[in-house]
Design an enzyme around this catalytic site. Structure first.
Site, PDB file in Angstrom:
ATOM      1  N   GLY A 178       1.948  -8.633  -9.906  1.00 33.14           N
ATOM      2  CA  GLY A 178       2.016  -7.981  -8.604  1.00 33.14           C
ATOM      3  C   GLY A 178       1.000  -8.582  -7.663  1.00 33.14           C
ATOM      4  CB  VAL A 216      -1.518  -6.087 -10.420  1.00 34.69           C
ATOM      5  CG1 VAL A 216      -1.453  -5.431 -11.802  1.00 34.69           C
ATOM      6  CG2 VAL A 216      -2.047  -5.085  -9.401  1.00 34.69           C
ATOM      7  CD  GLU A 253      -0.534   5.086 -17.300  1.00 31.43           C
ATOM      8  OE1 GLU A 253       0.233   5.214 -18.270  1.00 31.43           O
ATOM      9  OE2 GLU A 253      -0.834   6.025 -16.531  1.00 31.43           O
ATOM     10  CG  ASP A 265      -0.367   3.644   1.471  1.00 30.00           C
ATOM     11  OD1 ASP A 265       0.519   3.671   2.355  1.00 30.00           O
ATOM     12  OD2 ASP A 265      -0.740   2.601   0.916  1.00 30.00           O
ATOM     13  CE  LYS A 272       2.580   1.249   0.109  1.00 32.06           C
ATOM     14  NZ  LYS A 272       1.993   0.216   0.982  1.00 32.06           N
ATOM     15  CG  ASN A 298       1.523   3.002  -3.148  1.00 33.23           C
ATOM     16  OD1 ASN A 298       1.398   1.923  -3.723  1.00 33.23           O
ATOM     17  ND2 ASN A 298       0.920   3.281  -2.016  1.00 33.23           N
TER      18      ASN A 298
END
Length: 461
Positions: free
Chosen positions: A48, A55, A124, A169, A171, A174
């Site tokens: 990501g 990430v 995780e 945030d 969305k 997320n």
């Protein structure tokens, strides 16, 4: 797939308060040089990226487990390093949130630290997809599943608010839907406090993702839980319709639309969905925070009846679904919902008759009702044909309600299929459906009696 690194790629963070200050901040995703090892973690492939960091998949060599590690550049908390208000502040905010939040629907942070010029958060790993994969322009989730996901987010946000943290945030990117069905809320990087205590400030710069921000968030006003629930409602709208709530070519125009224009009604786009569900969504999208749901529990409670309704529908065999849809087109069943018809079908017998068979004989006192679903029959008295009965019409209302003897013979003219409903079996229905059914049959009986009396008067005259 792992938790999101932060803001969506290509979707700017926003800074500003008044109309004349509303402008996107153009930020490119960070180009971070990632080492092969960070402390006890062996770094694997990137899974990501965003404007706040990246990430990577990683291996925790001490515990021997796979994790996700979120990396961002170190810096001063008040300086913008990749993402307003700065990657450093976002990192610190996520650490604070991680220390307070332990919930089955919020991603778990295992560890945090700094290595050379990088901040890192160890989380995780979630095997699944974010809701970006099911919203705008994508294959939609089944209705009951979309509602379930949002209801679980409601409860996660309630918990976060109780701990004094406003997400800010919410969305699709997320919210993760794991392959095993678990829902996880991610990325508290721009969260603010709900109380004047602790490390999180109650008010910060106006930040968020434009398409999902509440009107008060856009206007730079102090925020409360209803702001998070507004954002969650925009996600639900997108999951149910496949389109974003509002669209505009410029962020400034989008903000004006969000602040001033009423949200489109769900039924305008999905007329197949119930008006009551459209009303629930409309309340969650009210412009004034005090007019919305004030807690996740309230919003989830409003959604749960529809989760049950559409969940039951999705589990029905295809043949049962087709039958219910066909029956709803017939006059007898038009006032009944799909769920009511489904429960009725669980308590009826299907009877088949050949031409010239007797459906019911004169003088019969059996407390049963027949509803013709296929074919044609005729009502006969003293070898005279009185009227025809076809699909969606019933016979035996008087016997069913009061045990009165049938006054006519009913004979099949074609192959006939009928549903036989007995008073005993229907008494096992839920009381609300039982009452609805009896009222409907009573109305049919009254209408039939009125028609018979009118016909008798015509004969006398």
């Amino acid at each position: 797939m792992a938790p999101s690194p932060g803001n969506d790629k290509g979707v700017p963070a926003v800074k500003g308060g008044g109309d004349d200050k509303m402008a996107p901040v153009s930020i490119k995703p960070l180009d971070i040089v990632v080492p092969g090892e960070i402390d006890r973690y062996t770094i694997g492939r990137r899974i990501g990226s965003g404007t706040c960091g990246v990430v990577h998949q990683a291996l925790d060599n001490l515990l021997g487990r796979e994790v996700a590690i979120k990396l961002s550049p170190m810096g001063e908390a008040h300086v913008s390093t990749g993402k307003v208000p700065g990657a450093q502040r976002a990192y610190q905010t996520e650490i604070i949130a991680a220390g307070r939040l332990t919930h089955q629907n919020i991603v778990t942070v295992h560890d945090a630290g700094q290595f050379e010029d990088l901040n890192y958060l160890v989380m995780e790993v979630i095997e699944g997809k974010s809701l970006k994969e099911y919203g705008k322009g994508k294959t939609l989730l089944p209705v009951h599943e979309a509602l379930r996901v949002i209801a679980e987010c409601c409860m996660a946000l309630d918990y976060s608010h109780q701990q004094g943290i406003l997400h800010r945030d919410i969305k699709p990117a997320n919210i993760m839907l794991a392959d095993n069905g678990v829902v996880k809320l991610l990325d508290f990087g721009i969260a603010v406090g709900l109380r004047d205590e602790g490390e999180l400030k109650r008010k910060g710069p106006t930040l968020g993702t434009p398409n999902y921000m509440s009107p008060e968030q856009i206007l730079g006003r102090e925020l409360g839980p209803p702001s998070d629930f507004y954002s969650l409602a925009t996600v639900l709208f997108e999951l149910l319709t496949g389109r974003q709530l509002f669209k505009a070519k410029k962020v400034k125009d989008l903000f004006r639309t969000v602040v001033h224009r009423p949200a489109p009604r769900l039924r305008q786009i999905r007329p197949d969905l119930p008006q009551e569900l459209s009303n629930v969504l409309a309340k969650a999208l009210e412009k004034k925070p005090e007019a919305r749901y004030q807690s996740g529990q309230d919003m989830a409670r409003a959604l749960r009846p529809f989760i049950e309704k559409f969940g039951l529908h999705s589990r029905r065999p295809l043949a049962r679904q087709k039958l219910i849809r066909r029956l709803r087109q017939q006059s007898f069943f038009r006032s009944f919902s799909e769920a009511e018809i489904s429960q009725l079908l669980d308590r009826v017998q299907v009877r088949r008759f050949s031409p010239q068979d007797t459906l019911t004989a004169r003088g019969t006192t059996l407390r049963r009702l027949l509803v013709i679903t296929d074919g044609v029959a005729c009502v006969r008295a003293q070898n005279r044909y009185l009227r025809l009965l076809s699909e969606g019409e019933s016979l035996g209302e008087g016997s069913f309600i009061s045990g009165a003897p049938s006054s006519h013979d009913v004979i099949a003219l074609t192959d006939v299929k009928a549903l036989e409903l007995s008073a005993g079996s229907l008494s096992k229905l839920p009381s609300k459906i039982h009452l609805h059914f009896y009222r409907h049959v009573s109305e049919l009986l009254r209408a039939g009696n009125a028609l018979a009396n009118a016909a008798q008067c015509d004969l006398v005259l």
